[in-house]
Scaffold this motif. Structure first.
Motif, PDB file in Angstrom:
ATOM      1  N   LEU A  17       0.808  -1.217   0.000  1.00  0.00           N
ATOM      2  CA  LEU A  17       0.000   0.000   0.000  1.00  0.00           C
ATOM      3  C   LEU A  17       0.842   1.270   0.000  1.00  0.00           C
ATOM      4  O   LEU A  17       0.305   2.371   0.042  1.00  0.00           O
ATOM      5  CB  LEU A  17      -0.919   0.026   1.235  1.00  0.00           C
ATOM      6  CG  LEU A  17      -1.992  -1.057   1.275  1.00  0.00           C
ATOM      7  CD1 LEU A  17      -2.613  -1.130   2.657  1.00  0.00           C
ATOM      8  CD2 LEU A  17      -3.038  -0.810   0.208  1.00  0.00           C
ATOM      9  N   TRP A  18       2.167   1.137  -0.031  1.00  0.00           N
ATOM     10  CA  TRP A  18       3.035   2.313   0.024  1.00  0.00           C
ATOM     11  C   TRP A  18       3.092   2.977  -1.344  1.00  0.00           C
ATOM     12  O   TRP A  18       3.312   2.328  -2.360  1.00  0.00           O
ATOM     13  CB  TRP A  18       4.440   1.935   0.480  1.00  0.00           C
ATOM     14  CG  TRP A  18       5.346   3.111   0.613  1.00  0.00           C
ATOM     15  CD1 TRP A  18       6.397   3.431  -0.196  1.00  0.00           C
ATOM     16  CD2 TRP A  18       5.293   4.130   1.599  1.00  0.00           C
ATOM     17  NE1 TRP A  18       6.988   4.584   0.238  1.00  0.00           N
ATOM     18  CE2 TRP A  18       6.330   5.043   1.339  1.00  0.00           C
ATOM     19  CE3 TRP A  18       4.460   4.370   2.696  1.00  0.00           C
ATOM     20  CZ2 TRP A  18       6.563   6.162   2.124  1.00  0.00           C
ATOM     21  CZ3 TRP A  18       4.680   5.483   3.473  1.00  0.00           C
ATOM     22  CH2 TRP A  18       5.733   6.368   3.189  1.00  0.00           C
ATOM     23  N   ASN A  19       2.891   4.298  -1.360  1.00  0.00           N
ATOM     24  CA  ASN A  19       2.963   5.085  -2.583  1.00  0.00           C
ATOM     25  C   ASN A  19       4.228   5.919  -2.513  1.00  0.00           C
ATOM     26  O   ASN A  19       4.281   6.938  -1.814  1.00  0.00           O
ATOM     27  CB  ASN A  19       1.720   5.977  -2.706  1.00  0.00           C
ATOM     28  CG  ASN A  19       1.703   6.768  -3.984  1.00  0.00           C
ATOM     29  OD1 ASN A  19       2.727   7.213  -4.488  1.00  0.00           O
ATOM     30  ND2 ASN A  19       0.509   6.978  -4.509  1.00  0.00           N
ATOM     31  N   GLU A  20       5.250   5.492  -3.212  1.00  0.00           N
ATOM     32  CA  GLU A  20       6.562   6.150  -3.154  1.00  0.00           C
ATOM     33  C   GLU A  20       6.492   7.593  -3.638  1.00  0.00           C
ATOM     34  O   GLU A  20       7.141   8.476  -3.068  1.00  0.00           O
ATOM     35  CB  GLU A  20       7.575   5.363  -4.004  1.00  0.00           C
ATOM     36  CG  GLU A  20       8.993   5.815  -3.821  1.00  0.00           C
ATOM     37  CD  GLU A  20       9.531   5.584  -2.425  1.00  0.00           C
ATOM     38  OE1 GLU A  20      10.216   6.487  -1.884  1.00  0.00           O
ATOM     39  OE2 GLU A  20       9.264   4.512  -1.854  1.00  0.00           O
ATOM     40  N   GLU A  21       5.707   7.863  -4.682  1.00  0.00           N
ATOM     41  CA  GLU A  21       5.591   9.228  -5.205  1.00  0.00           C
ATOM     42  C   GLU A  21       5.054  10.199  -4.156  1.00  0.00           C
ATOM     43  O   GLU A  21       5.520  11.330  -4.057  1.00  0.00           O
ATOM     44  CB  GLU A  21       4.672   9.257  -6.424  1.00  0.00           C
ATOM     45  CG  GLU A  21       5.262   8.640  -7.662  1.00  0.00           C
ATOM     46  CD  GLU A  21       4.296   8.707  -8.831  1.00  0.00           C
ATOM     47  OE1 GLU A  21       3.288   9.448  -8.751  1.00  0.00           O
ATOM     48  OE2 GLU A  21       4.546   8.007  -9.823  1.00  0.00           O
ATOM     49  N   ARG A  22       4.076   9.773  -3.397  1.00  0.00           N
ATOM     50  CA  ARG A  22       3.472  10.631  -2.376  1.00  0.00           C
ATOM     51  C   ARG A  22       4.212  10.558  -1.045  1.00  0.00           C
ATOM     52  O   ARG A  22       4.022  11.406  -0.190  1.00  0.00           O
ATOM     53  CB  ARG A  22       2.016  10.227  -2.146  1.00  0.00           C
ATOM     54  CG  ARG A  22       1.120  10.532  -3.335  1.00  0.00           C
ATOM     55  CD  ARG A  22      -0.344  10.166  -3.077  1.00  0.00           C
ATOM     56  NE  ARG A  22      -0.812  10.668  -1.812  1.00  0.00           N
ATOM     57  CZ  ARG A  22      -1.466   9.940  -0.909  1.00  0.00           C
ATOM     58  NH1 ARG A  22      -1.732   8.679  -1.140  1.00  0.00           N
ATOM     59  NH2 ARG A  22      -1.869  10.467   0.225  1.00  0.00           N
ATOM     60  N   GLY A  23       4.995   9.508  -0.859  1.00  0.00           N
ATOM     61  CA  GLY A  23       5.664   9.322   0.423  1.00  0.00           C
ATOM     62  C   GLY A  23       4.677   9.018   1.534  1.00  0.00           C
ATOM     63  O   GLY A  23       4.867   9.383   2.682  1.00  0.00           O
ATOM     64  N   ALA A  24       3.612   8.316   1.165  1.00  0.00           N
ATOM     65  CA  ALA A  24       2.558   7.980   2.119  1.00  0.00           C
ATOM     66  C   ALA A  24       1.864   6.703   1.666  1.00  0.00           C
ATOM     67  O   ALA A  24       1.966   6.301   0.506  1.00  0.00           O
ATOM     68  CB  ALA A  24       1.537   9.114   2.210  1.00  0.00           C
ATOM     69  N   GLY A  25       1.153   6.114   2.581  1.00  0.00           N
ATOM     70  CA  GLY A  25       0.412   4.901   2.263  1.00  0.00           C
ATOM     71  C   GLY A  25      -0.939   5.214   1.642  1.00  0.00           C
ATOM     72  O   GLY A  25      -1.492   6.299   1.823  1.00  0.00           O
ATOM     73  N   THR A  26      -1.451   4.253   0.892  1.00  0.00           N
ATOM     74  CA  THR A  26      -2.801   4.326   0.352  1.00  0.00           C
ATOM     75  C   THR A  26      -3.768   3.988   1.473  1.00  0.00           C
ATOM     76  O   THR A  26      -3.518   3.066   2.254  1.00  0.00           O
ATOM     77  CB  THR A  26      -2.961   3.312  -0.805  1.00  0.00           C
ATOM     78  OG1 THR A  26      -1.999   3.627  -1.807  1.00  0.00           O
ATOM     79  CG2 THR A  26      -4.351   3.324  -1.392  1.00  0.00           C
ATOM     80  N   ARG A  27      -4.862   4.724   1.559  1.00  0.00           N
ATOM     81  CA  ARG A  27      -5.857   4.434   2.598  1.00  0.00           C
ATOM     82  C   ARG A  27      -6.505   3.090   2.319  1.00  0.00           C
ATOM     83  O   ARG A  27      -6.848   2.769   1.183  1.00  0.00           O
ATOM     84  CB  ARG A  27      -6.927   5.512   2.622  1.00  0.00           C
ATOM     85  CG  ARG A  27      -6.399   6.829   3.072  1.00  0.00           C
ATOM     86  CD  ARG A  27      -7.472   7.873   3.006  1.00  0.00           C
ATOM     87  NE  ARG A  27      -6.906   9.152   3.375  1.00  0.00           N
ATOM     88  CZ  ARG A  27      -7.530  10.039   4.108  1.00  0.00           C
ATOM     89  NH1 ARG A  27      -8.747   9.798   4.546  1.00  0.00           N
ATOM     90  NH2 ARG A  27      -6.947  11.172   4.397  1.00  0.00           N
ATOM     91  N   ALA A  28      -6.670   2.309   3.385  1.00  0.00           N
ATOM     92  CA  ALA A  28      -7.240   0.977   3.213  1.00  0.00           C
ATOM     93  C   ALA A  28      -7.834   0.479   4.521  1.00  0.00           C
ATOM     94  O   ALA A  28      -7.444   0.915   5.604  1.00  0.00           O
ATOM     95  CB  ALA A  28      -6.171  -0.002   2.743  1.00  0.00           C
ATOM     96  N   VAL A  29      -8.758  -0.442   4.374  1.00  0.00           N
ATOM     97  CA  VAL A  29      -9.244  -1.240   5.491  1.00  0.00           C
ATOM     98  C   VAL A  29      -8.851  -2.666   5.169  1.00  0.00           C
ATOM     99  O   VAL A  29      -9.173  -3.184   4.095  1.00  0.00           O
ATOM    100  CB  VAL A  29     -10.776  -1.134   5.665  1.00  0.00           C
ATOM    101  CG1 VAL A  29     -11.274  -2.129   6.697  1.00  0.00           C
ATOM    102  CG2 VAL A  29     -11.172   0.286   6.057  1.00  0.00           C
TER     103      VAL A  29
END
Length: 71
Positions: free
Chosen positions: A24-36
């Motif tokens: 779920l890690w988004n390297e471009e944003r430097g943040a994780g994708t929201r998920a349940v």
């Protein structure tokens, strides 16, 4: 969110380690994708849904997933 009868997970430190493990890690944003993600006691992912920013999870859908898992 105290008093819940199940554990919750937040990917605070080390940053991105858990979201990377769950892909779920988004390297471009430097943040994780929201998920349940619902993981059973054996560590098996039983439910997974990702969400775009600004989109909230549907509580009824998640409750139904938990109900289905518990039979």
């Amino acid at each position: 969110m105290g008093g819940l009868p199940y554990p919750e997970l937040s990917d605070w430190h080390p940053k991105g380690q858990t979201t990377t493990a769950y892909d779920l890690w988004n390297e471009e944003r430097g943040a994780g994708t929201r998920a349940v993600i619902i993981v059973d006691p054996d560590g098996v992912i039983r439910y997974r849904e990702t969400y775009q920013p600004g989109t909230l999870p549907d509580p009824e859908t998640i409750l139904q997933a938990v109900t289905d898992i518990n039979g």
